[in-house]
Design an enzyme around this catalytic site. Structure first.
Site, mmCIF file in Angstrom:
data_model
loop_
_atom_site.group_PDB
_atom_site.id
_atom_site.type_symbol
_atom_site.label_atom_id
_atom_site.label_comp_id
_atom_site.label_asym_id
_atom_site.label_seq_id
_atom_site.Cartn_x
_atom_site.Cartn_y
_atom_site.Cartn_z
ATOM 1 N N LYS A 155 -40.860 -23.555 64.029
ATOM 2 C CA LYS A 155 -40.743 -22.118 63.748
ATOM 3 C C LYS A 155 -40.438 -21.338 65.009
ATOM 4 O O LYS A 155 -39.734 -20.328 64.963
ATOM 5 C CB LYS A 155 -42.019 -21.606 63.070
ATOM 6 N N LYS A 172 -31.829 -29.465 51.467
ATOM 7 C CA LYS A 172 -32.855 -29.055 50.525
ATOM 8 C C LYS A 172 -32.552 -27.653 50.004
ATOM 9 O O LYS A 172 -32.036 -26.823 50.742
ATOM 10 C CB LYS A 172 -34.183 -29.020 51.298
ATOM 11 N N LYS A 225 -34.320 -20.919 50.922
ATOM 12 C CA LYS A 225 -33.801 -19.558 51.079
ATOM 13 C C LYS A 225 -33.113 -19.322 52.404
ATOM 14 O O LYS A 225 -32.307 -18.416 52.523
ATOM 15 C CB LYS A 225 -34.950 -18.582 50.959
#
Ligand code: AMP
Ligand code: TRP
Length: 334
Positions: free
Chosen positions: A109, A196, A199
């Site tokens: 992240k 995958k 969003k």
């Protein structure tokens, strides 16, 4: 009865990957276990966000989960139970800096943030996030935690924290939570079936559960079937993904019939797509209708989830009272 806990971040609209990969399983688990499902809004503060959007998305997720069949008495909003944060602080004092630094999701992240903006501020909340997750789980003495494989490391950390706490205070207080890696399919992006469904890649890459039937049919119709680089004799990932969705919808008869066609070299992709679109439309029509009903009386639904959060909070408060006792903190007189 054993306890089950899981959490989902309020990311906006649920997509079919979220549903087949997580929510569908949660709905089933409700029949067998004492379930706690949380919209984890505190977790969503660890990355840059806007206050109004967080509030909107939290309610959106609540409504969509209810429409999918999560029972209101099993659902709560994390920040309505602030004891999670209190326990998180206490647990942070038994968690070593070193083991937290090994969490790969933090690094991922952080890279993601820096990639977007090299001057982005990486919050210490993002670093502490796995301790808050451990608190979510331990506060209700969860036995099982249904999660995807990407959460394996966080689950392992939760177990280590529980063990350390028990050892340090000489008491078998916290239960060891077990992950529940169920056989949930990994749904791929219709526009790029090598990735995958998610969003972060943009609108073409996910199919929302609550979009209009027209949009859903269009997205399935334009799904990539042949990427051109699939080795001879292997099914291309795009076609395999369509079969997977059909299976996830529970349409095994149609699935098997089309698979036979495929094996005989007689499958028309347009037939496969139409069957998948029909199956998804049938499933999501029911959800859309339920969402419509819930939306007709938003205030009542919100009140119901606020009340269930207050009810669930009582259990968290009970845990904190015991934890304060065990760790040498004081309690108010009751
Ligand atoms: P996320 O918001 O991406 O963290 O996902 C929330 C939940 O949905 C997690 O339990 C994920 O494992 C699940 N999920 C997300 N994307 C997919 C996907 N493409 N296929 C299957 N499960 C998914
Ligand atoms: N970290 C999880 C995710 O990103 C969400 C989450 C927060 C969670 N608290 C949890 C999952 C507790 C299971 C149990 O998907």
């Amino acid at each position: 009865m054993k306890n089950v806990l899981s959490g989902i971040q309020p990311t906006g609209d649920l997509h079919i990957g979220n549903y087949f990969g997580a929510v569908q399983n949660w709905v089933r688990l409700q029949q067998e276990y004492n379930c706690y499902f949380s919209v984890v809004d505190y977790h969503s503060m660890t990355m840059p966000y806007k206050a109004d959007q967080l509030r909107t998305n939290t309610w959106k997720m609540v409504f969509q989960l209810l429409a999918c069949g999560i029972k209101p008495e099993h659902l709560f909003v994390q920040s309505l139970v602030p004891e999670h944060v209190e326990l998180s602080w206490i647990l942070s004092c038994v968690t070593s800096f070193g083991e937290l630094s090994r969490m790969t999701q933090f690094k991922d992240k952080m890279d993601q943030l820096k990639e977007k903006d090299k001057d982005a501020v990486v919050s210490s909340g993002l670093f502490l996030y796995p301790i808050l997750q451990a608190a979510d789980i331990l506060i209700y003495h969860a036995d099982y935690v249904p999660v995807g494989k990407d959460q394996e490391q966080h689950l392992e950390l939760s177990r280590n924290i529980a063990q350390r706490f028990n050892h340090q205070f000489g008491k078998e207080y916290f239960r060891m939570p077990e992950p529940l890696f169920t056989e949930t399919p990994k749904i791929l992006s219709p526009a790029d079936p090598t990735r995958k469904m998610g969003k972060s890649y943009g609108e073409k890459h996910y199919i929302t559960l609550f979009s209009e039937e027209d949009r859903l049919r269009k997205q399935i119709k334009s799904a990539v079937t042949d990427t051109g680089d699939t080795p001879e004799g292997e099914m291309s990932p795009g076609v395999a993904n369509l079969f997977e969705i059909l299976r996830a919808c529970g349409q095994m008869d149609a699935h098997n019939a089309l698979m036979t066609d495929y094996e005989n070299g007689a499958l028309r992709y347009s037939d496969l797509k139409e069957t998948v679109a029909d199956a998804l439309a049938a499933l999501t029509t029911a959800f859309r209708e339920r969402l419509h009903t819930l939306n007709a009386d938003k205030r009542a639904v919100k009140a119901q989830v606020q009340d269930s959060s207050a009810e669930i909070r009582k259990r968290a408060q009970e845990t904190l009272r015991e934890v304060r006792e065990i760790t040498g903190l004081l309690n108010l007189r009751s």
